[in-house]
Design a protein around this motif. Structure first.
Motif, PDB file in Angstrom:
ATOM      1  N   GLY A  34       0.938  -1.146   0.129  1.00 49.59           N
ATOM      2  CA  GLY A  34       0.191   0.157   0.057  1.00 49.59           C
ATOM      3  C   GLY A  34       1.126   1.487  -0.190  1.00 49.59           C
ATOM      4  N   ALA A  35       2.310   1.248   0.810  1.00 46.15           N
ATOM      5  CA  ALA A  35       2.715   2.334   1.092  1.00 46.15           C
ATOM      6  C   ALA A  35       3.578   2.439  -0.769  1.00 46.15           C
ATOM      7  CB  ALA A  35       3.918   2.139   2.292  1.00 46.15           C
ATOM      8  N   ALA A  36       3.564   1.629  -1.497  1.00 49.13           N
ATOM      9  CA  ALA A  36       4.460   1.606  -2.697  1.00 49.13           C
ATOM     10  C   ALA A  36       3.729   2.292  -3.670  1.00 49.13           C
ATOM     11  CB  ALA A  36       4.758  -0.078  -3.241  1.00 49.13           C
ATOM     12  N   PHE A  37       2.071   2.286  -3.507  1.00 53.50           N
ATOM     13  CA  PHE A  37       1.377   2.159  -4.045  1.00 53.50           C
ATOM     14  C   PHE A  37       0.928   3.892  -3.947  1.00 53.50           C
ATOM     15  CE2 PHE A  37      -2.886   4.237  -4.624  1.00 53.50           C
ATOM     16  CZ  PHE A  37      -2.887   3.629  -6.089  1.00 53.50           C
ATOM     17  N   GLY A  38       0.820   3.947  -2.603  1.00 53.20           N
ATOM     18  CA  GLY A  38       0.987   5.735  -2.182  1.00 53.20           C
ATOM     19  C   GLY A  38       2.086   6.554  -2.820  1.00 53.20           C
ATOM     20  N   LEU A  39       3.378   5.932  -2.602  1.00 49.79           N
ATOM     21  CA  LEU A  39       4.629   6.784  -3.435  1.00 49.79           C
ATOM     22  C   LEU A  39       4.314   6.829  -4.633  1.00 49.79           C
ATOM     23  CD1 LEU A  39       7.071   7.679  -1.400  1.00 49.79           C
ATOM     24  CD2 LEU A  39       7.938   5.527  -2.274  1.00 49.79           C
ATOM     25  N   ALA A  40       3.495   5.601  -5.505  1.00 48.13           N
ATOM     26  CA  ALA A  40       3.903   5.903  -6.763  1.00 48.13           C
ATOM     27  C   ALA A  40       2.544   6.507  -7.411  1.00 48.13           C
ATOM     28  CB  ALA A  40       4.013   4.349  -7.150  1.00 48.13           C
ATOM     29  N   ALA A  41       1.334   6.721  -6.680  1.00 50.63           N
ATOM     30  CA  ALA A  41       0.781   7.368  -6.652  1.00 50.63           C
ATOM     31  C   ALA A  41       0.781   9.090  -6.750  1.00 50.63           C
ATOM     32  CB  ALA A  41      -0.957   6.979  -5.642  1.00 50.63           C
ATOM     33  N   THR A  42       1.087   9.721  -5.488  1.00 50.21           N
ATOM     34  CA  THR A  42       1.578  11.081  -5.482  1.00 50.21           C
ATOM     35  C   THR A  42       2.489  11.315  -6.685  1.00 50.21           C
ATOM     36  OG1 THR A  42       2.794  10.053  -3.715  1.00 50.21           O
ATOM     37  CG2 THR A  42       1.697  11.039  -2.947  1.00 50.21           C
ATOM     38  N   GLN A  43       3.729  10.636  -7.091  1.00 53.30           N
ATOM     39  CA  GLN A  43       4.715  10.869  -8.154  1.00 53.30           C
ATOM     40  C   GLN A  43       4.010  10.776  -9.260  1.00 53.30           C
ATOM     41  OE1 GLN A  43       7.679   7.807  -8.649  1.00 53.30           O
ATOM     42  NE2 GLN A  43       7.034   7.339  -6.614  1.00 53.30           N
ATOM     43  N   ALA A  44       2.445  10.331  -9.721  1.00 54.73           N
ATOM     44  CA  ALA A  44       2.107  10.315 -11.098  1.00 54.73           C
ATOM     45  C   ALA A  44       1.246  11.491 -10.771  1.00 54.73           C
ATOM     46  CB  ALA A  44       0.873   8.618 -10.712  1.00 54.73           C
ATOM     47  N   GLY A  45       1.016  11.640  -9.883  1.00 49.62           N
ATOM     48  CA  GLY A  45       0.444  13.287 -10.093  1.00 49.62           C
ATOM     49  C   GLY A  45      -1.529  13.225  -9.220  1.00 49.62           C
ATOM     50  N   LEU A  46      -1.467  12.659  -8.583  1.00 50.44           N
ATOM     51  CA  LEU A  46      -2.781  12.025  -8.017  1.00 50.44           C
ATOM     52  C   LEU A  46      -2.534  13.272  -6.608  1.00 50.44           C
ATOM     53  CD1 LEU A  46      -2.834   9.665  -9.673  1.00 50.44           C
ATOM     54  CD2 LEU A  46      -4.611   8.555  -8.048  1.00 50.44           C
ATOM     55  N   GLY A  47      -4.021  13.660  -5.816  1.00 52.53           N
ATOM     56  CA  GLY A  47      -3.837  13.839  -4.980  1.00 52.53           C
ATOM     57  C   GLY A  47      -3.989  12.728  -3.666  1.00 52.53           C
ATOM     58  N   ASP A  48      -2.889  13.948  -2.185  1.00 47.30           N
ATOM     59  CA  ASP A  48      -4.069  12.713  -1.522  1.00 47.30           C
ATOM     60  C   ASP A  48      -5.156  12.311  -0.856  1.00 47.30           C
ATOM     61  OD1 ASP A  48      -1.460  12.973  -1.052  1.00 47.30           O
ATOM     62  OD2 ASP A  48      -1.297  14.200   1.175  1.00 47.30           O
ATOM     63  N   VAL A  49      -6.444  13.144  -1.496  1.00 51.60           N
ATOM     64  CA  VAL A  49      -7.602  12.311  -1.527  1.00 51.60           C
ATOM     65  C   VAL A  49      -7.393  11.757  -2.731  1.00 51.60           C
ATOM     66  CG1 VAL A  49     -10.250  13.028  -1.920  1.00 51.60           C
ATOM     67  CG2 VAL A  49      -7.961  14.509  -0.173  1.00 51.60           C
ATOM     68  N   ALA A  50      -7.506  11.309  -4.048  1.00 52.90           N
ATOM     69  CA  ALA A  50      -7.794  10.768  -5.066  1.00 52.90           C
ATOM     70  C   ALA A  50      -6.821   9.578  -4.529  1.00 52.90           C
ATOM     71  CB  ALA A  50      -7.986  11.637  -6.240  1.00 52.90           C
ATOM     72  N   THR A  51      -5.503   9.456  -4.085  1.00 51.45           N
ATOM     73  CA  THR A  51      -5.129   7.788  -3.601  1.00 51.45           C
ATOM     74  C   THR A  51      -5.312   7.555  -2.400  1.00 51.45           C
ATOM     75  OG1 THR A  51      -2.739   9.817  -4.393  1.00 51.45           O
ATOM     76  CG2 THR A  51      -2.268   7.689  -3.336  1.00 51.45           C
ATOM     77  N   ILE A  52      -6.271   8.240  -1.447  1.00 55.92           N
ATOM     78  CA  ILE A  52      -6.090   7.288  -1.019  1.00 55.92           C
ATOM     79  C   ILE A  52      -7.564   6.413  -1.590  1.00 55.92           C
ATOM     80  CG2 ILE A  52      -7.458   7.033   1.329  1.00 55.92           C
ATOM     81  CD1 ILE A  52      -4.667   9.362   2.392  1.00 55.92           C
TER      82      ILE A  52
END
Lengths: 238, 102
Positions: A34-52
């Motif tokens: 999950g942490a790996a996904f959260g990390l990758a998602a913020t790099q891809a430009g997703l905001g915190d809300v969209a990521t979670i």
């Protein structure tokens, strides 16, 4: 204690709790993924809300990572939708294999349990069912545990992702690719699957070079699927 | 059809992904009440869900820099040898970071 086949579909709070606890040992891994996904998602430009929100509502790792590959200032909605469907179509098979037990349940319970069905708890519940014991505790309770730690891990990853200024330097841009590859290599390996993968890879590359942007995902998925129909599995005739 | 990621666009895409995924979780159970999935359908679905991952990875490996290629190679080999996804991914990322250092 002996239970008859018709009682295997039983599900109550204590079975759910037992199932939850049974999946807690692997939750450390789920948190890390999950942490790996959260990390990758913020790099891809997703905001915190969209990521979670994605982890909480979609709850299907491979398809979430795949969506990141298609993410940008402009998101191709149809391609994302088809990609997510193609990756998660395996849930259709899970539902089908659980049907002999699910059909004894009222509709609300039947579909409620399936909301948290995913690879690990499905595989474990099938083992339990095949031993003649009630398996919905592992499927539902275990699914709740996996969901909880997946979301917690995502939040942790998103938090740290925002703090890293140059993720490429640390190789973090490769989290998604390495995750997807580990899923492929960790799956079924035999000459039949190898031929399917080669067909998917070649058709994907051809589409990547010569067809409209992002079509390579769908082209590769359909080509691999078609080869899968043509190549029969040994012992497939039961 | 593309969606602007800015504003509510990203959440709309997340919502679409959520609905599709839920449909796959419910669909198999729902369909079985009417018609059991045949072996051809099963083979197609199984092959497709692996193929879509390969289709995503192929351009990444061909078009990526040396760091990306070495990362994928490392993860693939580590997965075959150790069969531990987390370890294999960590090794791949570490190799990518080292390749970009030089």
């Amino acid at each position: 204690m002996a239970r008859t086949h018709t009682e295997q579909h039983h599900l109550d709070a204590s079975l759910t709790w037992a199932g939850f606890r049974q999946l807690v040992p692997i939750s450390a891994f789920v948190t890390a993924f999950g942490a790996a996904f959260g990390l990758a998602a913020t790099q891809a430009g997703l905001g915190d809300v969209a990521t979670i929100a994605m982890s909480a509502l979609v709850f299907a790792g491979a398809s979430q990572f795949a969506a990141l590959d298609l993410w940008g200032a402009q998101i191709p909605l149809a391609t994302v939708a088809l990609t997510v469907f193609a990756i998660n179509a395996r849930h259709l098979l899970m539902g089908a294999t659980l049907y002999p037990w699910l059909r004894h349940l009222p509709a609300a319970k039947r579909y409620g349990i399936m909301v948290v069905a995913t690879d690990a708890n499905w595989a474990m519940s099938m083992q339990v069912f095949n031993r003649g014991r009630p398996g919905f505790g592992v499927l539902f309770g275990g699914g709740l545990a996996l969901w909880l730690f997946w979301v917690i891990g995502t939040a942790i990853g998103a938090y740290f992702g925002n703090a890293i200024s140059d993720p490429r330097r640390f190789g973090f841009d490769m989290i998604m690719g390495c995750f997807l590859l580990s899923m492929v290599v960790g799956g079924e390996k035999n000459p039949r699957m190898l031929m399917i993968w080669v067909a998917a890879a070649f058709s994907s590359l051809l589409a990547y070079w010569y067809l409209p942007e992002n079509s390579h995902v769908v082209v590769g998925a359909l080509t691999g699927g078609a080869i899968g129909i043509l190549l029969k599995e040994p012992g497939d005739d039961h | 059809m593309t969606i602007e990621a800015a504003g509510m666009g990203a959440l709309l895409v997340v919502a679409v992904m959520a609905v599709i995924t839920l449909a796959t979780r419910w669909g198999g159970v729902y369909l079985m009440a009417f018609v059991p999935l045949g072996p051809r359908t099963r083979r197609f679905i199984q092959a497709m869900s692996g193929s879509v991952l390969v289709a995503l990875l192929a351009p990444m490996a061909v078009d990526g820099d040396m760091g990306a290629r070495l990362a994928l190679l490392t993860t693939g080999v580590a997965m075959l040898v150790f069969k531990r996804p987390l370890l294999a991914i960590a090794a791949g990322i570490l190799v990518a970071a080292m390749a970009r250092l030089v």
